[in-house]
Design an enzyme around this catalytic site. Structure first.
Site, PDB file in Angstrom:
ATOM      1  N   ARG A  51      -2.156  -8.038  -4.396  1.00 46.58           N
ATOM      2  CA  ARG A  51      -2.379  -8.400  -5.848  1.00 46.58           C
ATOM      3  C   ARG A  51      -1.261  -7.317  -7.097  1.00 46.58           C
ATOM      4  O   ARG A  51      -0.885  -7.507  -7.531  1.00 46.58           O
ATOM      5  CB  ARG A  51      -3.889  -7.715  -5.643  1.00 46.58           C
ATOM      6  CG  ARG A  51      -4.240  -8.864  -5.953  1.00 46.58           C
ATOM      7  CD  ARG A  51      -5.889  -8.102  -5.250  1.00 46.58           C
ATOM      8  NE  ARG A  51      -5.424  -7.963  -3.818  1.00 46.58           N
ATOM      9  CZ  ARG A  51      -5.432  -8.578  -3.221  1.00 46.58           C
ATOM     10  NH1 ARG A  51      -6.066  -9.693  -3.059  1.00 46.58           N
ATOM     11  NH2 ARG A  51      -5.678  -8.550  -1.969  1.00 46.58           N
ATOM     12  N   THR A  52      -1.809  -6.022  -6.487  1.00 46.87           N
ATOM     13  CA  THR A  52      -0.958  -5.124  -6.697  1.00 46.87           C
ATOM     14  C   THR A  52       0.452  -4.921  -7.304  1.00 46.87           C
ATOM     15  O   THR A  52       0.566  -5.028  -8.221  1.00 46.87           O
ATOM     16  CB  THR A  52      -0.959  -3.179  -6.462  1.00 46.87           C
ATOM     17  OG1 THR A  52      -2.148  -3.450  -5.841  1.00 46.87           O
ATOM     18  CG2 THR A  52      -0.673  -1.718  -6.896  1.00 46.87           C
ATOM     19  N   LYS A  80      15.535   4.759   8.769  1.00 50.09           N
ATOM     20  CA  LYS A  80      16.765   5.625   9.104  1.00 50.09           C
ATOM     21  C   LYS A  80      16.363   7.329   8.404  1.00 50.09           C
ATOM     22  O   LYS A  80      16.920   7.736   9.764  1.00 50.09           O
ATOM     23  CB  LYS A  80      17.670   5.749   9.095  1.00 50.09           C
ATOM     24  CG  LYS A  80      18.383   3.818   8.393  1.00 50.09           C
ATOM     25  CD  LYS A  80      20.173   3.498   7.066  1.00 50.09           C
ATOM     26  CE  LYS A  80      19.547   1.947   6.727  1.00 50.09           C
ATOM     27  NZ  LYS A  80      21.066   2.441   6.291  1.00 50.09           N
ATOM     28  N   ARG A 101       3.618   2.269  -4.187  1.00 48.69           N
ATOM     29  CA  ARG A 101       3.118   2.999  -3.473  1.00 48.69           C
ATOM     30  C   ARG A 101       2.872   3.111  -1.894  1.00 48.69           C
ATOM     31  O   ARG A 101       3.725   2.927  -1.059  1.00 48.69           O
ATOM     32  CB  ARG A 101       1.912   1.202  -3.527  1.00 48.69           C
ATOM     33  CG  ARG A 101       0.253   1.762  -1.519  1.00 48.69           C
ATOM     34  CD  ARG A 101      -0.090   0.087  -1.778  1.00 48.69           C
ATOM     35  NE  ARG A 101      -0.639  -0.402  -2.189  1.00 48.69           N
ATOM     36  CZ  ARG A 101      -1.596  -1.170  -2.765  1.00 48.69           C
ATOM     37  NH1 ARG A 101      -1.736  -2.144  -1.772  1.00 48.69           N
ATOM     38  NH2 ARG A 101      -2.416  -1.398  -3.785  1.00 48.69           N
ATOM     39  N   HIS A 129      -5.860   4.820  -7.104  1.00 52.81           N
ATOM     40  CA  HIS A 129      -5.697   3.381  -7.031  1.00 52.81           C
ATOM     41  C   HIS A 129      -5.717   3.536  -8.968  1.00 52.81           C
ATOM     42  O   HIS A 129      -6.724   3.027  -9.457  1.00 52.81           O
ATOM     43  CB  HIS A 129      -6.142   2.861  -6.301  1.00 52.81           C
ATOM     44  CG  HIS A 129      -5.513   1.627  -6.407  1.00 52.81           C
ATOM     45  ND1 HIS A 129      -4.879   1.058  -7.420  1.00 52.81           N
ATOM     46  CD2 HIS A 129      -5.707   0.482  -5.362  1.00 52.81           C
ATOM     47  CE1 HIS A 129      -4.489   0.460  -6.559  1.00 52.81           C
ATOM     48  NE2 HIS A 129      -4.218  -0.575  -5.480  1.00 52.81           N
TER      49      HIS A 129
HETATM   50  N1   CP Z   1      -6.531  -4.288  -4.379  1.00 53.69           N
HETATM   51  C1   CP Z   1      -5.176  -3.921  -3.927  1.00 53.69           C
HETATM   52  O1   CP Z   1      -4.826  -3.137  -3.983  1.00 53.69           O
HETATM   53  O2   CP Z   1      -5.171  -4.528  -3.694  1.00 53.69           O
HETATM   54  P1   CP Z   1      -3.588  -4.999  -2.543  1.00 53.69           P
HETATM   55  O3   CP Z   1      -4.081  -4.630  -1.576  1.00 53.69           O
HETATM   56  O4   CP Z   1      -3.111  -6.427  -2.571  1.00 53.69           O
HETATM   57  O5   CP Z   1      -2.367  -4.740  -3.365  1.00 53.69           O
END
Ligand code: CP
Length: 314
Positions: A51-52, A80, A101, A129
């Site tokens: 999603r993110t 590496k 991320r 998040h």
């Molecule tokens: N909610 C969320 O962060 O989903 P993903 O890990 O799929 O990005």
């Protein structure tokens, strides 16, 4: 360091949050613009995502920008042994914004100290998040008509779940009452309990997802037990099935209750909930697109009010 970066939700004031929510509503009504024409955005995902990453990338595309990056760090030179510092400095040479991320708590904070390019934290370990929180706030506001005076029950992995940590902090402006429902091994960390105490936020701690808890809740925020953060699979197996919500458990719930989940879900929400009018988690994920469009504009200093005025004058 770029002052527009969004690394942690607690950097945003109440006005900031409400402004992003207003912009998200605008983008929900008018999703396509060419305001990022000529800009390039990097999505660096050192940890898996559906999603993110895809909603951020869709957001850039809908705003007319271009995306580069990786969804698997094994395809980048970090495999590496290249350091995070060098990776960020290199990518900064190419782009206008980095969305990252990382599996380590604090990685986004570190990244912003080594570059002038703005950073959006798309999740760092079990820490923060913020973009999930913006879409959660947007979803709460849409379904409840307000962010104020709500009872929010957080269920499951409150120890490792970064989404509940960010949401808890953002809600400090809106007089929430929290219920923290978890097994003792996955309890809300003390620093967030201390945060509630400091901010005067009401909270209760439960180990059972009882009818009394469900039936006096406005937002039931279910979470996945985060297998990837456990020191051993044995410890994960001991707690992984602590809670499972099914449709019958919602029979006595308030009319306005909505079930949220950042997703992905495993078995903490039975599929028989999906067709309930109280299930909101798929719509919640859709809201992520609009919230992320708004965040991208904020970080890049794009005036969404000016855009809104153009539409108002039509
Ligand atoms: N909610 C969320 O962060 O989903 P993903 O890990 O799929 O990005």
């Amino acid at each position: 360091m770029n002052p527009n970066s969004i690394v942690s939700i607690d950097e945003l004031s109440k006005e900031d949050l409400l402004s992003i929510l207003r912009d998200a509503a605008f983008f929900e009504a008018h999703p396509n613009h060419k305001i990022l024409d000529g800009m390039v955005v990097a999505t660096l995902f050192f940890e898996p995502s559906t999603r993110t990453r895809l909603s951020f990338e869709t957001a850039v595309n809908r705003l007319g920008g271009r995306v580069i990056g990786f969804s698997d760090a094994n395809t980048s030179s970090s495999s590496k042994g290249e350091s995070l510092k060098d990776t960020i400095k290199m990518v900064s040479n190419y782009v206008d914004l980095i969305i990252m991320r990382h599996f380590k708590d604090g990685a986004a904070e570190y990244a912003r100290t080594v570059t002038e390019t703005p950073i959006i934290n798309a999740g760092d370990g079990s820490n923060q998040h913020p973009s999930q929180t913006m879409l959660d706030l947007y979803s709460i506001q849409k379904t409840q008509g307000t962010l104020n005076d709500l009872t929010i029950t957080m269920v499951g992995d409150l120890k490792y779940g970064r989404t509940v940590h960010s949401l808890l902090q953002a809600m400090r402006f809106f007089n929430p009452t929290f219920r923290f429902v978890s097994c003792p091994e996955l309890a809300m960390p003390q620093k967030y309990i201390d945060f509630c105490e400091r901010e005067g936020i009401k909270y209760e701690i439960h180990t059972e997802l009882s009818p009394e808890v469900i039936n006096s809740t406005d937002i039931l925020y279910m979470t996945r037990v985060q297998r990837e953060r456990f020191p051993s699979i044995e410890e994960y197996n001991r707690v992984k099935d602590c809670y499972s919500l099914n449709r019958a458990m919602l029979d006595g719930a308030r009319e306005n209750l909505r079930v949220l989940h950042p997703l992905p879900r495993l078995n903490e929400i039975n599929e028989d909930v999906d067709d309930s009018p109280k299930a909101y988690y798929f719509d919640q994920a859709r809201n992520g697109l609009f919230a992320r469009q708004a965040m991208i504009c904020r970080v890049l200093g794009i005036d969404v009010d000016a855009l809104r005025r153009q539409f108002d004058n039509k």
